[in-house]
Design a protein around this motif. Structure first.
Motif, PDB file in Angstrom:
ATOM      1  N   GLY A 197      10.696   4.800  10.174  1.00  0.00           N
ATOM      2  CA  GLY A 197      10.222   4.057   9.010  1.00  0.00           C
ATOM      3  C   GLY A 197       8.812   4.446   8.635  1.00  0.00           C
ATOM      4  O   GLY A 197       8.174   5.293   9.283  1.00  0.00           O
ATOM      5  N   PHE A 198       8.318   3.808   7.568  1.00  0.00           N
ATOM      6  CA  PHE A 198       7.004   4.120   7.020  1.00  0.00           C
ATOM      7  C   PHE A 198       6.130   2.874   7.006  1.00  0.00           C
ATOM      8  O   PHE A 198       6.606   1.742   6.960  1.00  0.00           O
ATOM      9  N   VAL A 199       4.819   3.102   7.009  1.00  0.00           N
ATOM     10  CA  VAL A 199       3.834   2.035   6.831  1.00  0.00           C
ATOM     11  C   VAL A 199       2.846   2.495   5.782  1.00  0.00           C
ATOM     12  O   VAL A 199       2.264   3.585   5.894  1.00  0.00           O
ATOM     13  N   ILE A 200       2.679   1.690   4.744  1.00  0.00           N
ATOM     14  CA  ILE A 200       1.699   1.993   3.707  1.00  0.00           C
ATOM     15  C   ILE A 200       0.407   1.268   4.057  1.00  0.00           C
ATOM     16  O   ILE A 200       0.402   0.064   4.319  1.00  0.00           O
ATOM     17  N   ASN A 201      -0.690   2.002   4.031  1.00  0.00           N
ATOM     18  CA  ASN A 201      -1.983   1.464   4.447  1.00  0.00           C
ATOM     19  C   ASN A 201      -2.962   1.447   3.274  1.00  0.00           C
ATOM     20  O   ASN A 201      -2.858   2.242   2.347  1.00  0.00           O
ATOM     21  N   LYS A 202      -3.915   0.512   3.319  1.00  0.00           N
ATOM     22  CA  LYS A 202      -5.044   0.412   2.381  1.00  0.00           C
ATOM     23  C   LYS A 202      -4.590   0.110   0.952  1.00  0.00           C
ATOM     24  O   LYS A 202      -5.094   0.689  -0.012  1.00  0.00           O
ATOM     25  N   PHE A 203      -3.654  -0.831   0.809  1.00  0.00           N
ATOM     26  CA  PHE A 203      -3.170  -1.190  -0.529  1.00  0.00           C
ATOM     27  C   PHE A 203      -4.055  -2.264  -1.151  1.00  0.00           C
ATOM     28  O   PHE A 203      -4.457  -3.222  -0.507  1.00  0.00           O
ATOM     29  N   ARG A 204      -4.320  -2.115  -2.454  1.00  0.00           N
ATOM     30  CA  ARG A 204      -5.076  -3.116  -3.203  1.00  0.00           C
ATOM     31  C   ARG A 204      -4.210  -3.601  -4.367  1.00  0.00           C
ATOM     32  O   ARG A 204      -3.653  -2.796  -5.101  1.00  0.00           O
ATOM     33  N   GLY A 205      -4.126  -4.908  -4.538  1.00  0.00           N
ATOM     34  CA  GLY A 205      -3.416  -5.442  -5.685  1.00  0.00           C
ATOM     35  C   GLY A 205      -2.181  -6.234  -5.312  1.00  0.00           C
ATOM     36  O   GLY A 205      -2.036  -6.735  -4.197  1.00  0.00           O
ATOM     37  N   ASP A 206      -1.278  -6.358  -6.270  1.00  0.00           N
ATOM     38  CA  ASP A 206      -0.060  -7.143  -6.138  1.00  0.00           C
ATOM     39  C   ASP A 206       1.025  -6.276  -5.503  1.00  0.00           C
ATOM     40  O   ASP A 206       1.493  -5.301  -6.112  1.00  0.00           O
ATOM     41  N   VAL A 207       1.445  -6.640  -4.292  1.00  0.00           N
ATOM     42  CA  VAL A 207       2.416  -5.817  -3.578  1.00  0.00           C
ATOM     43  C   VAL A 207       3.749  -5.775  -4.320  1.00  0.00           C
ATOM     44  O   VAL A 207       4.540  -4.836  -4.141  1.00  0.00           O
ATOM     45  N   GLY A 208       4.001  -6.758  -5.173  1.00  0.00           N
ATOM     46  CA  GLY A 208       5.233  -6.758  -5.946  1.00  0.00           C
ATOM     47  C   GLY A 208       5.369  -5.535  -6.841  1.00  0.00           C
ATOM     48  O   GLY A 208       6.490  -5.093  -7.146  1.00  0.00           O
ATOM     49  N   LEU A 209       4.230  -4.964  -7.260  1.00  0.00           N
ATOM     50  CA  LEU A 209       4.266  -3.779  -8.104  1.00  0.00           C
ATOM     51  C   LEU A 209       4.802  -2.556  -7.360  1.00  0.00           C
ATOM     52  O   LEU A 209       5.218  -1.575  -7.979  1.00  0.00           O
ATOM     53  N   LEU A 210       4.794  -2.621  -6.021  1.00  0.00           N
ATOM     54  CA  LEU A 210       5.282  -1.500  -5.227  1.00  0.00           C
ATOM     55  C   LEU A 210       6.793  -1.514  -5.045  1.00  0.00           C
ATOM     56  O   LEU A 210       7.371  -0.526  -4.615  1.00  0.00           O
ATOM     57  N   ALA A 211       7.432  -2.652  -5.332  1.00  0.00           N
ATOM     58  CA  ALA A 211       8.849  -2.827  -5.000  1.00  0.00           C
ATOM     59  C   ALA A 211       9.743  -1.677  -5.468  1.00  0.00           C
ATOM     60  O   ALA A 211      10.564  -1.176  -4.686  1.00  0.00           O
ATOM     61  N   PRO A 212       9.625  -1.213  -6.707  1.00  0.00           N
ATOM     62  CA  PRO A 212      10.507  -0.102  -7.120  1.00  0.00           C
ATOM     63  C   PRO A 212      10.305   1.153  -6.271  1.00  0.00           C
ATOM     64  O   PRO A 212      11.267   1.846  -5.932  1.00  0.00           O
ATOM     65  N   GLY A 213       9.053   1.446  -5.935  1.00  0.00           N
ATOM     66  CA  GLY A 213       8.780   2.614  -5.109  1.00  0.00           C
ATOM     67  C   GLY A 213       9.310   2.455  -3.696  1.00  0.00           C
ATOM     68  O   GLY A 213       9.855   3.402  -3.108  1.00  0.00           O
ATOM     69  N   LEU A 214       9.167   1.249  -3.134  1.00  0.00           N
ATOM     70  CA  LEU A 214       9.678   0.994  -1.786  1.00  0.00           C
ATOM     71  C   LEU A 214      11.194   1.148  -1.750  1.00  0.00           C
ATOM     72  O   LEU A 214      11.749   1.748  -0.813  1.00  0.00           O
ATOM     73  N   ASP A 215      11.839   0.622  -2.780  1.00  0.00           N
ATOM     74  CA  ASP A 215      13.307   0.725  -2.842  1.00  0.00           C
ATOM     75  C   ASP A 215      13.744   2.186  -2.987  1.00  0.00           C
ATOM     76  O   ASP A 215      14.687   2.634  -2.319  1.00  0.00           O
ATOM     77  N   SER A 216      13.054   2.925  -3.844  1.00  0.00           N
ATOM     78  CA  SER A 216      13.422   4.324  -4.055  1.00  0.00           C
ATOM     79  C   SER A 216      13.207   5.153  -2.797  1.00  0.00           C
ATOM     80  O   SER A 216      14.022   6.012  -2.447  1.00  0.00           O
ATOM     81  N   LEU A 217      12.115   4.891  -2.098  1.00  0.00           N
ATOM     82  CA  LEU A 217      11.829   5.648  -0.880  1.00  0.00           C
ATOM     83  C   LEU A 217      12.914   5.404   0.159  1.00  0.00           C
ATOM     84  O   LEU A 217      13.360   6.332   0.835  1.00  0.00           O
ATOM     85  N   ARG A 218      13.360   4.172   0.261  1.00  0.00           N
ATOM     86  CA  ARG A 218      14.426   3.876   1.226  1.00  0.00           C
ATOM     87  C   ARG A 218      15.726   4.560   0.806  1.00  0.00           C
ATOM     88  O   ARG A 218      16.456   5.107   1.653  1.00  0.00           O
TER      89      ARG A 218
END
Length: 497
Positions: A197-218
């Protein structure tokens, strides 16, 4: 037999050390006997500890030392069996299981390390036989395909120990999804099967904005993102290299005691000033230009892995003259280890420890000491007293210092407001730091509050805060499940072509 986990990265400085440290404390909280491990560390930031087998003093990377503190384990050489200490752009001094073991030239880096790999694997196997979990930290990127054939710190280690591997990426630099996908794609099939698996580090902002990218990566990789760790301004620990220097916290306030730390090209053990960074009445800045010494109350010349070369650099930049003028004008100066040696009368290298045999240089002449490099490295954990209080530190050096008329100060010398010591880490002691700050503040006509900060307590608080962050944002239960299941990724989507 214990279990293991590899915390790898897409790049250098992705946050592997921080994530490993947090995981060590989080798993320790759950009652597990945890050991950190880094097969090979390349850093001039090191620490002295004790070899549990021989009882001798030994040297390991500072990052693994702090990770052992986080794991509530006694630091030992097996936790960092190979330490490379760069002495130049093409040559590194080698430390194996805590003791000097020659040097490694740049041309040997790819294929000349078989014996180092054997030592590293044996150390890992030893730790795994004695601890419940060994949390391993990789080095640089795991996709350095030009080095893979001889790798023993990243996927070479993972293959040796059948280690489930998580890959950390720094989103603050941008391109994290591409770097994670590309990292996995560059690995061969057997290596890919160990990446869980992966761990994303040093994120700033609303994590909800990452959801499409997280889903695509999986969907693309078959691997989940196990956590998104937030960016934190005040999160810093004992670092491996000088990349982190510019991000250290600084206290800025009217009347603060200003400390200028010289940024030597081969700076080592810069953690010596960490405790000063926490003092409310002290402003710490790192400088590489003589003009930056203007307005400084105290100049610190830190340790270095290349004393003669860095002394020459100091002079070429005009910093040597500026430091002498600062001292003669009533300013305070502290030299630590190699920095202390530069403040003396002369440095000689009869055996070529740093380069050419017989090399020598005239020092800055602020202290009455003469340094001669010996063949054997000195590793010690000294204790004593200075300025009326107890003191402790650690020594890592080849230089033997002969003191003349100046008074003693922590294995070094003192003349007025000019101090020199061979003891790294002495300012981490709250009593000694307070006494020294009062001395230098009085010498330059300032006042400082002391006794308001406990460095050991602050270190523990920061480790716990890091573990809290890991517990909150990283799926620790998933990590534990990986440790319990040593099978490959047959349950996921397989490999990338």
């Amino acid at each position: 037999m214990g279990q293991g986990l590899l915390v790898a990265g897409t790049t250098s400085d992705a946050g592997k050390s921080v994530v490993t440290t947090g995981i060590c404390r989080a798993l320790s909280r759950r009652g597990l006997a945890v050991a950190p491990f880094k097969a090979q560390n390349m850093s001039n930031n090191s620490m002295v500890t004790i070899d549990p087998v021989t009882g001798a003093d030994a040297e390991i990377g500072r990052a693994q030392w702090i990770q052992a503190v986080a794991a509530r384990a006694t630091p030992e050489p097996a936790m960092n069996p190979v330490l490379l200490k760069p002495g130049s752009d093409r040559r590194s001094h080698v430390v194996v299981l805590g003791r000097p073991a020659g040097s490694l030239e740049a041309g040997e880096f790819a294929g000349g390390r078989k014996h180092l790999a054997e030592s590293a694997f044996a150390a890992f196997d030893d730790l795994r036989s004695r601890f419940d979990v060994v949390v391993c930290e990789g080095a640089g990127s795991i996709a350095e395909i030009n080095l893979r054939a001889h790798d023993y710190v990243n996927m070479g280690l993972a293959r040796h120990g059948s280690l489930p591997t998580i890959v950390v990426g720094d989103i603050d630099r941008g391109g994290v999804f591409a770097s994670m996908y590309g990292t996995l794609a560059l690995l061969d099939t057997a290596d890919q099967q160990l990446v869980r698996g992966f761990v994303i580090n040093k994120f700033r902002g609303d994590v909800g904005l990452l959801a499409p990218g997280l889903d695509s990566l999986r969907e693309l990789t078959g691997r989940p993102v196990l956590g998104v760790l937030p960016w934190q301004r005040d999160l810093w620990l004992d670092s491996e290299d000088s990349l982190a220097l510019t991000s250290r916290p600084a206290h800025v306030g009217d009347g603060a005691l200003t400390v200028a730390v010289v940024m030597l090209p081969r700076i080592s053990n810069f953690t010596d000033v960490d405790a000063l960074c926490l003092e409310p009445d002290v402003r710490v800045r790192f400088v590489d230009d003589p003009r930056a010494l203007t307005g400084a109350d105290v100049v610190i010349v830190p340790g270095t892995r290349a004393t003669l070369a860095d002394l020459a650099w100091l002079r070429s930049r005009g910093l040597g003259t500026a430091i002498v003028d600062h001292a003669r004008g009533g300013g305070a100066v502290l030299g630590i280890c190699g920095g202390f040696q530069m403040l003396g009368r002369e440095i000689v290298d009869p055996h070529g420890i740093e380069g050419s045999a017989g090399a020598s240089a005239v020092g800055l002449g602020l202290l009455d000491v003469r340094t001669e490099f010996g063949i054997d490295k000195v590793l010690r954990l000294p204790t004593g007293s200075a300025l009326g209080v107890d003191a402790a530190g650690y020594e890592i050096h080849h230089g033997r210092v002969a003191r003349g008329a100046d008074s003693d100060f922590l294995g070094g010398a003192r003349r007025g407001a000019v101090f020199g010591t061979m003891w790294h880490g002495s300012l981490e002691g709250d009593a000694l730091r307070a006494a020294w700050l009062r001395q230098v503040a009085a010498a330059v006509g300032r006042e400082v509050r002391t006794g308001t900060v406990s460095f050991p307590a602050e270190r523990e608080a920061r480790i716990d805060a890091l573990a809290d962050m890991v517990e909150q944002y990283l799926d620790v239960d998933a990590l534990l499940s990986m440790l319990d299941d040593r099978s490959t990724l047959r349950t996921l989507s397989g490999t990338l072509s």
